[in-house]
Structure formats: structure tokens, C-alpha cells
Design a protein around this motif. Structure first.
Motif, short mmCIF file in Angstrom:
data_model
loop_
_atom_site.label_atom_id
_atom_site.label_comp_id
_atom_site.label_asym_id
_atom_site.label_seq_id
_atom_site.Cartn_x
_atom_site.Cartn_y
_atom_site.Cartn_z
N ARG A 39 18.90 -21.20 23.18
CA ARG A 39 19.23 -21.02 21.77
C ARG A 39 19.50 -19.74 21.26
O ARG A 39 20.01 -19.57 20.14
N THR A 41 22.25 -16.69 21.58
CA THR A 41 23.84 -16.42 21.89
C THR A 41 23.53 -15.16 22.99
O THR A 41 24.20 -15.05 24.03
N ALA A 42 22.93 -14.11 22.88
CA ALA A 42 22.52 -12.81 23.46
C ALA A 42 22.28 -13.32 24.95
O ALA A 42 22.77 -12.55 25.75
N CYS A 99 22.07 -4.79 26.68
CA CYS A 99 21.64 -4.31 25.33
C CYS A 99 21.51 -5.30 24.34
O CYS A 99 20.67 -5.18 23.42
N ALA A 100 22.29 -6.15 24.27
CA ALA A 100 22.35 -7.20 23.20
C ALA A 100 21.11 -7.75 23.41
O ALA A 100 20.29 -8.20 22.50
N SER A 101 20.88 -8.27 24.63
CA SER A 101 19.60 -9.19 25.05
C SER A 101 18.32 -8.46 24.87
O SER A 101 17.46 -8.73 24.14
N GLY A 103 18.08 -5.80 22.52
CA GLY A 103 17.92 -5.89 20.90
C GLY A 103 17.10 -6.92 20.48
O GLY A 103 16.46 -6.82 19.66
N VAL A 104 17.61 -7.88 20.79
CA VAL A 104 16.98 -9.44 20.65
C VAL A 104 15.46 -9.49 20.92
O VAL A 104 14.70 -9.79 20.16
N LEU A 107 13.51 -7.21 19.06
CA LEU A 107 13.30 -8.11 17.56
C LEU A 107 12.16 -8.76 17.73
O LEU A 107 11.40 -9.10 16.87
N ALA B 100 23.01 -3.68 20.96
CA ALA B 100 21.62 -4.05 20.74
C ALA B 100 21.75 -4.49 19.20
O ALA B 100 21.13 -5.50 18.79
N GLY B 103 23.96 -7.77 18.87
CA GLY B 103 22.93 -9.10 19.37
C GLY B 103 22.11 -9.38 18.35
O GLY B 103 22.03 -10.63 18.08
N VAL B 104 21.29 -8.48 17.62
CA VAL B 104 20.60 -8.78 16.50
C VAL B 104 21.26 -9.48 15.20
O VAL B 104 20.98 -10.46 14.81
N VAL B 106 24.48 -11.11 15.56
CA VAL B 106 24.62 -12.26 15.84
C VAL B 106 23.56 -13.39 15.86
O VAL B 106 23.74 -14.53 15.54
N LEU B 107 22.23 -12.89 16.27
CA LEU B 107 21.09 -13.86 16.09
C LEU B 107 20.92 -14.24 14.56
O LEU B 107 20.48 -15.55 14.36
N PHE B 108 21.04 -13.27 13.90
CA PHE B 108 20.83 -13.72 12.32
C PHE B 108 22.09 -14.59 11.93
O PHE B 108 21.77 -15.75 11.38
N ARG B 110 24.16 -16.47 13.62
CA ARG B 110 24.75 -17.65 14.22
C ARG B 110 23.44 -18.50 14.70
O ARG B 110 23.33 -19.68 14.48
N ASP B 111 22.39 -17.70 15.34
CA ASP B 111 21.08 -18.52 15.97
C ASP B 111 20.33 -19.06 15.08
O ASP B 111 19.92 -20.03 15.09
#
Lengths: 154, 154
Positions: A39, A41-42, A99-101, A103-104, A107, B100, B103-104, B106-108, B110-111
Motif C-alpha cells: 500500500r 510507494t516508499a 531514507c524514504a522508507s 521517513g515513512v 512517521l 525521507a 517519502g512522507v 508521496v505517502l500523503f 498518493r498513498d
């Protein structure tokens, strides 16, 4: 061309490559066995990036084994240039995806407190997978610095 | 020591440093003027990392201006080693913070589809800030590669 620890066609270089492949593969394995990763993207980007890392590092592991068995020298400028480009692309992608992951994950775990009760198991999985991805990145960063140094010091 | 485009104490090097400071400062400015950024660890990390980037790049801009005016040579191994370490630390932190935050974002966007109606303005701010941070990272990455190459080719 200077002979450096971790260079192509050396035992240290091969151990680094095996470590990169192993940790990248472990990161993918933990992520795909965690409920609901698709679910986000990261996390999908992490799997793609770690997949590329496994392919690249495993390919170079095989090349190192071949060079060690046949006593071939891989340290010529053309081959090292190729390794530098591949290493830098995969290292940058690995750091970006980790880092993207991360970050999530931060969060979820800290900012919106989504890691309680029902989601606890998934959060652990995400955290472990990101941890493995960072170790894989640290190893590829070492390889890429060694290769860049070798190319620059020709 | 080879004379490279973007090296310390050159006009190109100074332009690169000014670009790094400007985009990092722009990223901080856009982020702090966006409502609710402080609730997210990744965005606070971005501000801290871009703050460090501004300090480092602005300091080196001043040093470049001084070297150009007084016609001093900054290209000796000890100084370049110092620049290499500082550049790599700031470049890695900038990429980590940008990714990071991306990533956050894109989460906001798209996801979880959090970027509609009331949150639209904040999302735009986050996106622009992350964009500036990526440009600042691209410029510091150029500087750090030039410095590393100079050090390796001594």
C-alpha cells in the motif's frame, strides 16, 4: 592503478559484494513477508531498489569468484569506470530508498502513533527491512568509494 | 593537484557554493512557512540538515571570495581533505533528509490521499521545499565529487 582493499577481483572485494547481496536480499524478504507493504510507494521503491542491488552485487560476486579462480586482473581503467558508474547509481538509489522508507516508518512509529496493537507486527517488519537496507547501503558505499578512488588515482 | 572545474578558490566553485546555500535556504524558508510541518519528524530533519548545508556552503562561499580577492591557493591536500569530509557528510545528510521527506510527501499525496481540500496548501509547500532540497543536494554532490577526485589524484 593502486591496489586497494575491497578492489575488484580481490577476496575483500568479494566479501563486500556477498554482504551487499545478502543484506539487500534479506531486506526484500522481510518486506515482502510483512502484511500490507504494497500500500506504500516508499516500500515498493525499497523492494525495487534492493532488487537492483541484489542483481548488481551478485553479478559482481560471480565476476570476482571467476577472477580469483582464473587469476585474472580486473583492475583496468575501462572495467573500473564501469564498476564506478554502476556502484554510484545503485548506492544512491539504495540510500534514497532506505531514507524514504525510514521517513515513512518514523512517521508511523512516532508522529501518528500508528504502530500500536494491530499494526505492531507490520511496523516491526518495516523497521527490520529498513535496517537491512541501510546495512546494504553502507557496504555498497564502501565499494563505490574504493572504486572511485582507484579510478581517480590512475 | 589537478585543476578541476568547481574546485576550491575558483569562480565555478564559488558559484556552486552560492547555489547550494541559496537552494538550502529556500527549502528551509518554504518549509517553515508551511502550516503544520513541525508535526512530522522527517520535515524537522530536513530543516536541520538544510541548516547545516547553509552554514557549510555559506562558510565556503566566504572562503572562496577571500581566496579569489587575495589570489590565495586553497588547493593543498590538507585543506582539500577537510573539504572532502565536510562535503560528504553534508551531501549524505542532505540526500537522506530529502528522501525521507519525499517519502512522507508521496505517502500523503498518493498513498493515503491526504492532500485534498484543506491540506492542499500544506502539501504544495512540502513538495516545493523537498524540490529545493533535492536541487541543493545535486549541487553539493557535484562539489563533493570534484573534491574527492582532486584528493585522490594528488
Amino acid at each position: 592503478m593502486k591496489d586497494l582493499i575491497g578492489g575488484p577481483g580481490t577476496v575483500n572485494g568479494m566479501v563486500l559484494r556477498i554482504g551487499q547481496s545478502a543484506f539487500a536480499a534479506a531486506s526484500i524478504f522481510v518486506m515482502v513477508t510483512t502484511v500490507g507493504f504494497y500500500r506504500y510507494t516508499a516500500f515498493c521503491f525499497l523492494i525495487a531498489s534492493m532488487g537492483l542491488q541484489v542483481l548488481w552485487s551478485f553479478g559482481l560476486t560471480c565476476l570476482d569468484i571467476y577472477a580469483l579462480r582464473k587469476k585474472r586482473d580486473l583492475q583496468n581503467p575501462v572495467l573500473v569506470s564501469l564498476f564506478v558508474v554502476g556502484d554510484w547509481v545503485t548506492a544512491t538509489l539504495s540510500l534514497a530508498a532506505s531514507c524514504a522508507s525510514a521517513g515513512v516508518v518514523v512517521l508511523f512509529a512516532r508522529d501518528i502513533g500508528n504502530c500500536k496493537d494491530a499494526y505492531l507486527h507490520s511496523c516491526r517488519g518495516f523497521q527490520i527491512s529498513v535496517g537491512f537496507a541501510f546495512i546494504a547501503w553502507a557496504l555498497i558505499a564502501m565499494s563505490s568509494h574504493v572504486m572511485f578512488w582507484m579510478l581517480a588515482s590512475v
